[in-house]
Enzyme design. Structure first.
Site, PDB file in Angstrom:
ATOM      1  N   HIS A 152       1.521   2.004  -1.282  1.00  0.00           N
ATOM      2  CA  HIS A 152       2.059   1.035  -0.327  1.00  0.00           C
ATOM      3  C   HIS A 152       2.113  -0.339  -0.982  1.00  0.00           C
ATOM      4  O   HIS A 152       1.319  -0.645  -1.885  1.00  0.00           O
ATOM      5  CB  HIS A 152       1.159   0.952   0.910  1.00  0.00           C
ATOM      6  CG  HIS A 152       1.256   2.138   1.817  1.00  0.00           C
ATOM      7  ND1 HIS A 152       1.182   2.022   3.180  1.00  0.00           N
ATOM      8  CD2 HIS A 152       1.410   3.460   1.562  1.00  0.00           C
ATOM      9  CE1 HIS A 152       1.287   3.212   3.730  1.00  0.00           C
ATOM     10  NE2 HIS A 152       1.417   4.111   2.760  1.00  0.00           N
ATOM     11  N   GLU A 207       1.161  -3.261   0.046  1.00  0.00           N
ATOM     12  CA  GLU A 207      -0.056  -4.050   0.182  1.00  0.00           C
ATOM     13  C   GLU A 207      -1.136  -3.609  -0.796  1.00  0.00           C
ATOM     14  O   GLU A 207      -1.810  -4.452  -1.398  1.00  0.00           O
ATOM     15  CB  GLU A 207      -0.614  -3.941   1.615  1.00  0.00           C
ATOM     16  CG  GLU A 207       0.346  -4.427   2.684  1.00  0.00           C
ATOM     17  CD  GLU A 207       1.190  -3.316   3.292  1.00  0.00           C
ATOM     18  OE1 GLU A 207       1.489  -3.402   4.490  1.00  0.00           O
ATOM     19  OE2 GLU A 207       1.569  -2.369   2.575  1.00  0.00           O
ATOM     20  N   CYS A 246      -0.034  -0.725   8.073  1.00  0.00           N
ATOM     21  CA  CYS A 246      -0.544   0.517   8.651  1.00  0.00           C
ATOM     22  C   CYS A 246      -2.076   0.444   8.697  1.00  0.00           C
ATOM     23  O   CYS A 246      -2.669  -0.496   8.155  1.00  0.00           O
ATOM     24  CB  CYS A 246      -0.068   1.699   7.803  1.00  0.00           C
ATOM     25  SG  CYS A 246      -0.914   1.818   6.204  1.00  0.00           S
ATOM     26  N   CYS A 287      -3.670   0.122   5.093  1.00  0.00           N
ATOM     27  CA  CYS A 287      -3.474  -1.187   4.462  1.00  0.00           C
ATOM     28  C   CYS A 287      -4.238  -2.285   5.199  1.00  0.00           C
ATOM     29  O   CYS A 287      -4.807  -3.177   4.571  1.00  0.00           O
ATOM     30  CB  CYS A 287      -1.990  -1.510   4.366  1.00  0.00           C
ATOM     31  SG  CYS A 287      -1.130  -0.409   3.221  1.00  0.00           S
TER      32      CYS A 287
END
Length: 156
Positions: A54, A56, A84, A87
């Site tokens: 991801h 992040e 999410c 993260c």
């Protein structure tokens, strides 16, 4: 919205466009410390075949390396889409001072939509949140991406 917030969110948007070019969900982020971008990330889950790829998490890893510490207490993260649960947890664990969000994620967001993990009083750290910076632009990119994806699936 400050000029600085807009400037750094535009940088995160450029990262999201890199994901879009790879046919990934266009999510991008940058981490800023002392008015300088110290880390960038964009979604690469499908490209890398990695659940953890991801935007992040990529940026947090790079920022920690740059700072020489896992604690990012004096940093601000700019993200094109609300994080999410995974993260959001990593953001809290990194001790990020502030998160600036563009679009909210009503189905999976954990900075106020479904949950607000960034500001849970039971945790030992809460993150300042600013919402809605370049929201229309970032939401539009996400909408276009999913519209194109549905079109491709229909053709297939």
């Amino acid at each position: 919205m400050s000029k600085a917030d807009e400037k750094y969110m535009r940088a995160a948007l450029r990262e999201a466009k890199k994901a879009y070019a790879l046919e990934e969900v266009p999510i991008g982020c940058v981490i800023v410390r002392d008015e300088k971008i110290i880390a960038r990330g964009y979604n690469r889950r499908n490209t890398d075949k990695n659940t953890l790829a991801h935007a992040e998490l990529t940026a947090i890893k790079k920022a920690a390396k740059k700072c020489g510490d896992w604690r990012l207490e004096d940093c601000t993260m700019y993200i094109t889409l609300e994080p999410c649960p995974m993260c959001a947890g990593a953001i809290v664990q990194s001790r990020m001072k502030r998160v600036v969000l563009a679009a909210m994620n009503p189905k999976a967001g954990c900075a106020g939509s479904v949950l607000n993990l960034l500001q849970m009083q039971g945790f030992n750290h809460q993150v300042e949140i600013e919402r809605g910076i370049l929201e229309e632009e970032c939401s539009g990119m996400l909408s276009n991406f999913f519209k194109e994806l549905r079109g491709k699936k229909k053709k297939a």
